[in-house]
Design a protein around this motif. Sequence first.
Motif, mmCIF file in Angstrom:
data_model
loop_
_atom_site.group_PDB
_atom_site.id
_atom_site.type_symbol
_atom_site.label_atom_id
_atom_site.label_comp_id
_atom_site.label_asym_id
_atom_site.label_seq_id
_atom_site.Cartn_x
_atom_site.Cartn_y
_atom_site.Cartn_z
ATOM 1 N N SER A 1 26.962 28.682 22.903
ATOM 2 C CA SER A 1 28.313 27.692 23.796
ATOM 3 C C SER A 1 29.731 28.973 23.284
ATOM 4 O O SER A 1 31.170 28.197 24.330
ATOM 5 N N ALA A 2 29.322 29.970 22.830
ATOM 6 C CA ALA A 2 30.671 30.768 23.329
ATOM 7 C C ALA A 2 31.232 31.006 24.811
ATOM 8 O O ALA A 2 30.069 31.179 24.757
ATOM 9 N N VAL A 3 32.153 31.566 25.077
ATOM 10 C CA VAL A 3 32.995 31.156 26.565
ATOM 11 C C VAL A 3 32.839 32.809 26.985
ATOM 12 O O VAL A 3 33.755 33.598 26.467
ATOM 13 N N LYS A 4 32.513 33.117 27.786
ATOM 14 C CA LYS A 4 32.440 34.543 27.683
ATOM 15 C C LYS A 4 33.567 35.129 28.994
ATOM 16 O O LYS A 4 34.093 34.150 29.272
ATOM 17 N N ARG A 5 34.086 36.117 29.503
ATOM 18 C CA ARG A 5 34.619 36.561 30.821
ATOM 19 C C ARG A 5 34.247 36.238 31.234
ATOM 20 O O ARG A 5 34.321 36.765 32.977
ATOM 21 N N SER A 6 32.512 37.545 31.686
ATOM 22 C CA SER A 6 32.051 37.642 33.229
ATOM 23 C C SER A 6 31.166 36.203 33.448
ATOM 24 O O SER A 6 30.439 36.477 34.631
ATOM 25 N N GLY A 7 31.165 34.894 32.958
ATOM 26 C CA GLY A 7 30.446 33.734 33.610
ATOM 27 C C GLY A 7 30.826 32.795 35.393
ATOM 28 O O GLY A 7 30.447 32.427 34.914
ATOM 29 N N ARG B 1 43.022 40.610 35.925
ATOM 30 C CA ARG B 1 41.979 41.727 36.127
ATOM 31 C C ARG B 1 40.970 41.414 35.631
ATOM 32 O O ARG B 1 39.593 41.910 35.300
ATOM 33 N N GLN B 2 40.383 41.503 34.440
ATOM 34 C CA GLN B 2 39.982 41.453 33.556
ATOM 35 C C GLN B 2 38.385 40.049 33.748
ATOM 36 O O GLN B 2 37.204 40.773 33.295
ATOM 37 N N LEU B 3 39.015 39.382 33.361
ATOM 38 C CA LEU B 3 38.068 38.677 33.717
ATOM 39 C C LEU B 3 37.508 38.453 35.155
ATOM 40 O O LEU B 3 36.207 38.939 35.486
ATOM 41 N N LEU B 4 38.493 38.706 36.426
ATOM 42 C CA LEU B 4 37.912 38.991 37.228
ATOM 43 C C LEU B 4 36.551 40.589 37.498
ATOM 44 O O LEU B 4 35.274 40.138 37.830
ATOM 45 N N LEU B 5 37.327 41.666 36.765
ATOM 46 C CA LEU B 5 36.359 42.817 36.400
ATOM 47 C C LEU B 5 35.123 42.293 35.744
ATOM 48 O O LEU B 5 33.851 42.820 36.109
ATOM 49 N N PHE C 1 38.036 31.814 42.594
ATOM 50 C CA PHE C 1 37.917 32.987 42.506
ATOM 51 C C PHE C 1 36.736 32.908 44.357
ATOM 52 O O PHE C 1 36.313 32.456 45.013
ATOM 53 N N ASN C 2 37.040 34.422 44.458
ATOM 54 C CA ASN C 2 36.185 35.184 45.730
ATOM 55 C C ASN C 2 35.049 35.695 45.441
ATOM 56 O O ASN C 2 35.241 36.733 44.601
ATOM 57 N N GLU C 3 34.485 36.075 46.558
ATOM 58 C CA GLU C 3 33.315 36.728 47.015
ATOM 59 C C GLU C 3 33.597 38.991 47.109
ATOM 60 O O GLU C 3 33.077 40.010 46.171
ATOM 61 N N GLY C 4 34.771 38.911 47.181
ATOM 62 C CA GLY C 4 35.385 40.481 47.164
ATOM 63 C C GLY C 4 36.302 40.684 45.186
ATOM 64 O O GLY C 4 35.330 40.281 44.749
ATOM 65 N N LYS C 5 36.703 42.058 45.703
ATOM 66 C CA LYS C 5 36.649 42.666 44.449
ATOM 67 C C LYS C 5 38.283 43.100 43.667
ATOM 68 O O LYS C 5 37.914 43.519 42.920
ATOM 69 N N GLU C 6 38.478 42.574 44.605
ATOM 70 C CA GLU C 6 39.833 43.015 44.631
ATOM 71 C C GLU C 6 40.711 41.440 44.203
ATOM 72 O O GLU C 6 40.263 39.920 43.890
ATOM 73 N N LEU C 7 42.551 41.807 43.655
ATOM 74 C CA LEU C 7 42.780 40.806 42.934
ATOM 75 C C LEU C 7 44.471 41.290 43.510
ATOM 76 O O LEU C 7 44.908 41.805 44.049
ATOM 77 N N ASN C 8 44.694 39.728 44.313
ATOM 78 C CA ASN C 8 45.831 39.905 45.792
ATOM 79 C C ASN C 8 46.081 39.122 45.736
ATOM 80 O O ASN C 8 46.139 37.473 45.325
ATOM 81 N N TRP C 9 47.977 39.282 45.057
ATOM 82 C CA TRP C 9 48.737 38.291 44.714
ATOM 83 C C TRP C 9 50.103 38.133 46.203
ATOM 84 O O TRP C 9 50.069 39.507 46.787
#
Length: 312
Positions: A143-149, A212-216, A286-294
């Motif tokens: 039940s631990a929450v990872k960054r990758s889910g 960014r870490q979460l998205l990566l 979250f979107n399908e892209g790989k970028e973070l845009n502010w």
Amino acid sequence: MKVIAKEFNLIQRFFAREASNKDIVLSIGDDAAITKVPTNYELVTTTDSLVAGTHFLSDSDPCSIGHRSLAVNLSDLAAMGANPRWASIALHLPEINEAWLADFAKGFFKLANRFDVDLIGGDTVKGPLAITVTLQGLVPEGSAVKRSGGSSGDIICVTGHPGLAAFARKHNHSDLVACYDYPEPQLVIGEQVRAIVSAMIDISDGLDSDLRQLLLASNLGASIDVESLPIEARVKDSVGFLDAVELALFGGEDYELLFSVPPSKLNDLLEMSNNWDKSLSLIGQFNEGKELNWLLDSKPFNSNQSGFKHFI
Ligand code: ADP
Ligand code: MG
């Protein structure tokens, strides 16, 4: 280390406490500690260091250093959805200063007692002032929450007001210094949301870097309007909107939680958050892209981040 090992009575005086936790078989005083992990639980382990001159000034209040050395680790366990249990401290001290040690221990144990953390060991060596805390906690199996889910479409949420700690520190704001000197790890929220969130991280380095870490890790992207950030009015009033956004994105040291929730679980989350004494803000998806845009007014937000990177 032998120079300080003979000061073992100091360790007994400042760091040995009656264990409150029945899962401790052997605590401070032997070559290693022994603890029991209950059946159907997993052990979660994290380590963070604070180094004088990098993470605090060497003349900082030792009580705050004691608090922060544990708080940064508690925040990491909060971001896993884990319950903290056992800590050990590696102390690098330039000299034995009893008043310093007493205040350090006061800050450390006040926080440890609030979250039922037992100190089960450590090491005390001579060297430039630095503190490394290793913290272990428990979660029910799986039940631990990872960054990758995270998944595309999940809603990105943040607790509290990112930028407040950096504002307090940079502007030496007297009624806000506690935000920086005594950060509050969000353990209760971390544990509550672990059943419904898809990915989670704590904001220690700033919203930009940690998102960014979460998205990566989740292999996703996001476009977020900076107007949706939960920046406190007094920060905007004091430094102006653009600098307030910079503090929120790049200031760091907030120790809030940043997580994603599938749209189907959003109502559950909102209901949970009604009982929090802390705000919850939905800032994007979250979107399908790989970028973070502010974004600001639908255009890329032009950051001036270099001025906000280092406070010490
Ligand atoms: P060793 O040489 O076997 O490593 P030490 O003298 O370093 O022995 O440590 C003796 C005991 O004191 C061990 O149980 C260790 O975990 C504990 N200890 C040492 N320093 C600290 C500290 N700063 N905080 C808590 N426990 C400590
Ligand atoms: Mg040792």
